[in-house]
Design an enzyme around this catalytic site. Sequence first.
Site, PDB file in Angstrom:
ATOM      1  N   VAL A 167       0.965  -1.113  -0.063  1.00  0.00           N
ATOM      2  CA  VAL A 167       0.000  -0.014  -0.048  1.00  0.00           C
ATOM      3  C   VAL A 167       1.071   1.215   0.059  1.00  0.00           C
ATOM      4  O   VAL A 167       1.783   1.377   0.823  1.00  0.00           O
ATOM      5  CB  VAL A 167      -1.038   0.087   1.341  1.00  0.00           C
ATOM      6  N   CYS A 168       0.714   2.071  -0.862  1.00  0.00           N
ATOM      7  CA  CYS A 168       1.405   3.429  -0.993  1.00  0.00           C
ATOM      8  C   CYS A 168       2.868   3.248  -0.998  1.00  0.00           C
ATOM      9  O   CYS A 168       3.268   2.495  -1.707  1.00  0.00           O
ATOM     10  CB  CYS A 168       1.010   4.409   0.276  1.00  0.00           C
ATOM     11  N   THR A 169       3.699   3.828   0.030  1.00  0.00           N
ATOM     12  CA  THR A 169       4.876   3.937  -0.045  1.00  0.00           C
ATOM     13  C   THR A 169       5.539   2.380   0.290  1.00  0.00           C
ATOM     14  O   THR A 169       6.825   2.399   0.596  1.00  0.00           O
ATOM     15  CB  THR A 169       5.655   4.891   0.918  1.00  0.00           C
TER      16      THR A 169
END
Length: 333
Positions: A115-117
């Site tokens: 998720v995301c970074t």
Amino acid sequence: MSTTSSDDAARRVVVVGYDGSELLDIACVTSTLDLAVRIAGRTLYRTELVSPNGHAIRCDSGLELHSNGSLQRATGPIDTLVVSGGRGHEAAAADATVVAHVRRLAALARRVASVCTGASVLAAAGLLDGRRATTHWHYADVLARQYPAVRVDPRPIFIRDGRVATSAGVTSALDLTLALVTEDCGPDLARVVAQALVTYLQRPGNQAQMSVFTAPNPDHVLVRRAVAHVTTHLATTLDTATLAARCGVSARQLHRLFVEHLGMPPGQFVRRTRLDTAARLLATTGHPIGMIARWCGFTSLETLRQAFVAQYGVPPSQYRTVSSTAPVAGPGP
């Protein structure tokens, strides 16, 4: 969809957190899967949050989460391994212990996601080498510079490349998790979960701008009941007369109510919902096109093709190719 109710048959999902994780990155995944379990009425998923040494996770917001166990001591089998993002992602990606154990657990998992970074942790573990991947748009250039073996694309909401999926910033985890629920359990459950979350089903890739609204939530109870039936029974007969009879009103009255509360007649709403669902399944799963057509209530492949050409200017097969995010294969419900 599986009919077993045994916890032993539940899909085990291990979410990796660390200090500086974004709470929403974790919650979007865990809450969506928990809601799927509650709606289905059986243990489809068993979710665990692990952290380095099993310590509490201090999130970006300052709130603390207690983990279910130690990252170092976690073992298989694992259905899905998910690495969260957050401002602590750089430290996590630079932590040899975290990276080594994420790599180890990934080898024990059927599929892996970030998720995301959290993509930076997967990249540090070598799990994104040679793959197309995404992350939060703000960090995409950094990810590309630090890991040149990764084909970073900042545009999509999420990307599925083989058994590895990466998602963009924060709430895109909802889109990713709903896609996984669709793949595992079928579109009907995913649609009801999304409706309960009061969220949209988003198409990824270059189709990300074309949102698929799962189902409006009109004030009128009869219209709301009709909408719920449509969105969870796409493969059945849904003409206006049948819907009206189910709701205990005349076809004329149902037509008037839909126009008043949804801005369109029942037939148009049914066609749009079927097409939107088919588009999302084409873009996010590897299910055969004929199977998707049947699930969504299209009478034939030609009917589906005509609907796609009219709406998107391309046939279903080309739509899927352009989206470039469908997994190599996906099990049926």
